[in-house]
Write a protein that holds these residues in place. Structure first.
Motif, PDB file in Angstrom:
ATOM      1  N   ARG A  72       0.829  -1.212   0.000  1.00  0.00           N
ATOM      2  CA  ARG A  72       0.000   0.000   0.000  1.00  0.00           C
ATOM      3  C   ARG A  72       0.865   1.264   0.000  1.00  0.00           C
ATOM      4  O   ARG A  72       0.600   2.241   0.704  1.00  0.00           O
ATOM      5  N   ASP A  73       1.943   1.183  -0.804  1.00  0.00           N
ATOM      6  CA  ASP A  73       2.860   2.322  -0.878  1.00  0.00           C
ATOM      7  C   ASP A  73       2.436   3.283  -1.990  1.00  0.00           C
ATOM      8  O   ASP A  73       1.306   3.174  -2.522  1.00  0.00           O
ATOM      9  N   ASP A  74       3.357   4.188  -2.370  1.00  0.00           N
ATOM     10  CA  ASP A  74       2.998   5.198  -3.358  1.00  0.00           C
ATOM     11  C   ASP A  74       2.616   4.600  -4.709  1.00  0.00           C
ATOM     12  O   ASP A  74       1.686   5.056  -5.377  1.00  0.00           O
TER      13      ASP A  74
ATOM     14  N   ASP B 270       1.342   1.658  -5.184  1.00  0.00           N
ATOM     15  CA  ASP B 270      -0.006   1.085  -5.006  1.00  0.00           C
ATOM     16  C   ASP B 270      -1.078   2.188  -5.045  1.00  0.00           C
ATOM     17  O   ASP B 270      -2.180   1.981  -5.551  1.00  0.00           O
ATOM     18  N   ALA B 271      -0.675   3.341  -4.489  1.00  0.00           N
ATOM     19  CA  ALA B 271      -1.630   4.464  -4.530  1.00  0.00           C
ATOM     20  C   ALA B 271      -1.913   4.874  -5.968  1.00  0.00           C
ATOM     21  O   ALA B 271      -3.066   5.146  -6.350  1.00  0.00           O
TER      22      ALA B 271
ATOM     23  N   THR C 157      -4.128   2.191  -7.442  1.00  0.00           N
ATOM     24  CA  THR C 157      -5.509   2.368  -6.941  1.00  0.00           C
ATOM     25  C   THR C 157      -6.187   3.546  -7.633  1.00  0.00           C
ATOM     26  O   THR C 157      -7.339   3.444  -8.081  1.00  0.00           O
ATOM     27  N   GLY C 158      -5.449   4.664  -7.717  1.00  0.00           N
ATOM     28  CA  GLY C 158      -6.003   5.853  -8.364  1.00  0.00           C
ATOM     29  C   GLY C 158      -6.356   5.594  -9.815  1.00  0.00           C
ATOM     30  O   GLY C 158      -7.429   5.981 -10.308  1.00  0.00           O
TER      31      GLY C 158
ATOM     32  N   LEU D 198      -9.426   3.564 -10.161  1.00  0.00           N
ATOM     33  CA  LEU D 198     -10.615   4.386  -9.949  1.00  0.00           C
ATOM     34  C   LEU D 198     -10.907   5.243 -11.183  1.00  0.00           C
ATOM     35  O   LEU D 198     -12.064   5.367 -11.611  1.00  0.00           O
TER      36      LEU D 198
ATOM     37  N   SER E   4      -8.401   2.594   6.876  1.00  0.00           N
ATOM     38  CA  SER E   4      -7.057   2.052   6.670  1.00  0.00           C
ATOM     39  C   SER E   4      -7.120   0.613   6.183  1.00  0.00           C
ATOM     40  O   SER E   4      -7.802  -0.225   6.786  1.00  0.00           O
TER      41      SER E   4
ATOM     42  N   SER F 263      -2.041   4.816   4.806  1.00  0.00           N
ATOM     43  CA  SER F 263      -1.126   4.604   3.675  1.00  0.00           C
ATOM     44  C   SER F 263      -1.487   5.531   2.511  1.00  0.00           C
ATOM     45  O   SER F 263      -2.584   6.103   2.469  1.00  0.00           O
ATOM     46  N   PRO F 264      -0.552   5.651   1.542  1.00  0.00           N
ATOM     47  CA  PRO F 264      -0.883   6.419   0.331  1.00  0.00           C
ATOM     48  C   PRO F 264      -2.113   5.870  -0.381  1.00  0.00           C
ATOM     49  O   PRO F 264      -2.915   6.630  -0.935  1.00  0.00           O
ATOM     50  N   VAL F 265      -2.267   4.521  -0.363  1.00  0.00           N
ATOM     51  CA  VAL F 265      -3.458   3.930  -1.003  1.00  0.00           C
ATOM     52  C   VAL F 265      -4.714   4.392  -0.269  1.00  0.00           C
ATOM     53  O   VAL F 265      -5.715   4.762  -0.892  1.00  0.00           O
ATOM     54  N   ASP F 266      -4.650   4.405   1.069  1.00  0.00           N
ATOM     55  CA  ASP F 266      -5.804   4.875   1.858  1.00  0.00           C
ATOM     56  C   ASP F 266      -6.162   6.316   1.472  1.00  0.00           C
ATOM     57  O   ASP F 266      -7.334   6.694   1.406  1.00  0.00           O
TER      58      ASP F 266
ATOM     59  N   VAL G  86      -5.686   7.767  -1.383  1.00  0.00           N
ATOM     60  CA  VAL G  86      -6.407   7.793  -2.681  1.00  0.00           C
ATOM     61  C   VAL G  86      -7.859   7.372  -2.472  1.00  0.00           C
ATOM     62  O   VAL G  86      -8.806   8.046  -2.921  1.00  0.00           O
ATOM     63  N   ILE G  87      -8.029   6.244  -1.752  1.00  0.00           N
ATOM     64  CA  ILE G  87      -9.399   5.731  -1.555  1.00  0.00           C
ATOM     65  C   ILE G  87     -10.240   6.728  -0.746  1.00  0.00           C
ATOM     66  O   ILE G  87     -11.408   6.994  -1.057  1.00  0.00           O
TER      67      ILE G  87
END
Lengths: 517, 127
Positions: A32-34, A36-37, A40-41, A44, B59, B87-90, B92-93
């Motif tokens: 869940r690092d950058d 992964d962000a 995820t983005g 979406l 989270s 986290s960065p993913v959190d 974004v979500i």
């Protein structure tokens, strides 16, 4: 620094997304690092884009369907008469063209066109209002639909004019359809407490080979006018000679206004006689047209045209002015009876004019004629179907002091109760009731009863159409005082009526051969 | 999905959850409309005495569906909502959640629960 193995995959994915492949996905790792962000983005965003596209597509599809539906609707509207739901003129012409083309291409039978115009529909609109008129048109449309065969095509051309295309017809078949229509329209229509008959005149034309739809419509129209002229509620089959009659009618229409404006009109006068002694009680002014090339034209030939082209009010007023002027002249030259009555016809259309009362008032003033010497004759139908304006006119005219007379009594609604309700002073009983007098004992007691009714309503009666001495005697014996008809005198030109007035003549003149033949 | 009225940690000064509803969305899960609706029902239950601030911990959740986001936007009993993800993913979500048709109350993303709580202080119902 080691490169993250997810990055090349991420780049590939972004490339695919750039190509428009929106469904390809990467799953973020448990780190869940950058990166992964970003994954995820991007997921979406892809999902969002996909949704937006889908919504666009759905909307385009929906709008296209709506447009298509609207187009069909408009097409239908363009071909449909909104009031009755029947096809309109455009649709009829399209169908006509189709039928004519099929005949030209060798179809055995020609199409026939029936053109139908309601008789006296204008009266309904004028006196009962447009809502009532619309209702009548709808009922007529329904009756037409039910009267024709499944293969026939019914259209409303506008106003009170309808057309029926009978494809693949013979004259017999088309006449059959026309007769069924006349039957269907023969039943009355209930409008509140009134019964209306929406009868029609029908022109029928079976198409010639290679005839155009325009010409077919014109011919059917000509035949329809011929049907109207012959007396209403009829079918007329087109004949070429009708074209001439139509031409004359159109000519009449175009010349009539000028005739009124340039005093080409003339008045004849028919005496109304005291049945007890033959003395002239008064005269009815009757209009004639001194046409420069066609000679004397009788009112039957131009009054309906005047009504049609809206010149009837001018015509009425010309008659009124001229007749009053004449009476004024007679009063200065002859020893006229104080009670002498000048009868003038007033059309239903004139009765609807707000300025009629003012016109009559000033015409009386200008001529110096006392109102009691003037009788305005108004047809039964105009009186009974009249609305607010008519009632206002009648009451105001009566207040002026002129006499109001129901003309042609016994031909219209004939409701006895109207005799008491309407603001009238006199009744002129129609000639049809007099015609059978003396031949028929039952008819005699019927006429006697009518006379009694009129008297019971407090009104005076005049009988028109008296053609024989027997009829005159019968009426006199019943106690009737006023009478008019060929037995006493035809309508006379000025010189002749002046002769009678000058000598205070007693009618019928002994020198005149027995009239009525 | 877990709902905790309080979470005790031994080594930090105990934060006060008094008057605040704390909802933890289950980590590793795709949050669906049903799950969001269940959470919403709990929020309403906790708010029987009137509107309360809400601390929403996201989270570690795998994703939040568009439909679940709609449920969030329809929130009515919270006086303010702090969405928390570490986290960065959190992040974004969380911002996806806030990016829909947002609820009418103030709402904001925080990357720690302490920050979220501190922000919610201002919206705490003193009663």
């Amino acid at each position: 620094m080691t490169s993250d193995p997810r990055l090349p995959k991420l780049v590939d994915w972004i490339v695919a997304v750039a190509r428009g492949e929106l469904r390809h996905e990467m799953t973020p790792s448990s780190a869940r690092d950058d990166v992964d962000a970003v994954i995820t983005g991007l997921n979406l965003l892809v999902e969002e884009l996909d949704t937006v596209y889908q919504q666009f597509e759905d909307r385009v599809e929906q709008r296209t369907a709506e447009l298509h539906e609207a187009h069909l609707q408009m097409q239908k509207m363009a071909m449909t008469d909104p009031l009755t739901g029947l096809s309109n003129r455009v649709a009829l012409v399209a169908e006509l063209d189709k039928a004519l083309a099929s005949h030209a291409a060798g179809a055995e039978n020609a199409p026939a066109l029936l053109l139908l115009d309601l008789d006296s529909f204008k009266n309904v609109n004028d006196s009962l209002g447009h809502d009532a008129g619309d209702l009548v048109l709808k009922v007529v449309a329904d009756r037409l639909r039910n009267a024709v065969r499944a293969t026939d095509f019914v259209a409303r051309l506008g106003g009170d004019e309808f057309a029926i295309l009978v494809p693949d017809a013979t004259l017999g078949v088309a006449q059959g359809v026309a007769n069924r229509i006349l039957d269907a329209l023969n039943k009355h229509i209930e409008l509140e407490d009134l019964k209306i008959w929406a009868r029609a005149s029908i022109g029928l034309r079976v198409a010639d080979k290679d005839q155009s739809s325009v010409s077919l419509l014109q011919d059917a129209d000509t035949a329809m006018y011929a049907a109207k002229d012959k007396g209403r509620s009829r079918v007329s089959v087109f004949e070429p000679v009708m074209l001439y009659a139509r031409q004359v009618r159109n000519q009449t229409a175009s010349e009539l206004r000028e005739a009124i404006a340039t005093d080409q009109l003339d008045l004849h006068y028919q005496p109304v006689v005291d049945l007890r002694n033959g003395h002239i009680q008064g005269v009815e002014a009757l209009v004639r047209w001194n046409h420069p090339t066609r000679g004397l034209i009788m009112p039957d030939s131009f009054v309906p045209v005047a009504e049609e082209i809206g010149a009837i009010v001018d015509l009425d007023r010309w008659v009124m002015t001229a007749a009053l002027r004449q009476l004024q002249d007679w009063k200065t030259r002859f020893d006229m009876d104080e009670a002498f009555q000048l009868r003038i016809n007033v059309s239903s259309m004139d009765l609807q004019q707000l300025d009629l009362v003012d016109f009559v008032r000033s015409a009386l003033k200008d001529s110096g004629i006392p109102p009691r010497n003037v009788v305005l004759e108004i047809t039964e139908t105009a009186l009974i179907t009249g609305g607010d304006v008519e009632s206002y006119s009648l009451l105001s005219l009566q207040k002026l002091g002129v006499c109001i007379e129901i003309d042609d009594f016994g031909t219209g609604y004939s409701s006895i109760s109207y005799l008491r309700k309407l603001p009238v002073n006199m009744v002129k009983v129609d000639r049809t009731l007099v015609a059978e007098l003396a031949d028929d004992a039952q008819q005699n007691s019927f006429v006697a009863a009518i006379l009694q009714l009129i008297r019971a309503a407090g009104l005076d009666a005049v009988f028109e159409g008296i053609e024989t001495s027997e009829q005159a005697a019968q009426l006199r014996d019943m106690g009737c005082i006023g009478g008019q008809g060929y037995f006493f005198s035809r309508p006379l030109p000025l010189e002749a009526i002046e002769g009678l007035l000058r000598e205070s003549a007693v009618l019928p003149l002994a020198t005149e051969p027995a009239l009525g033949s | 999905m877990a709902t905790e009225a309080m979470t005790d940690t031994n080594d930090t000064p105990e934060p006060s959850y008094e008057g605040i509803t704390r909802i933890v969305l289950p980590p590793g899960k795709d949050i669906t409309q049903e799950m969001a609706a269940a959470a919403s029902a709990e929020v309403k239950l906790a708010a029987t005495a009137g509107g309360r601030p809400l601390l929403l911990i996201i989270s570690g959740v795998h994703s939040i569906t568009r439909e679940a986001r709609t449920v969030y936007g329809e929130a009515t009993v919270s006086t303010a909502i702090a969405v928390v993800g570490e986290s960065p993913v959190d992040r974004v979500i969380g911002n996806f959640l806030l990016g829909g048709a947002a609820p009418s109350c103030p709402n904001q993303f925080f990357s720690s629960e302490a920050e979220g709580l501190a922000w919610l202080e201002g919206y705490r119902n003193d009663q």
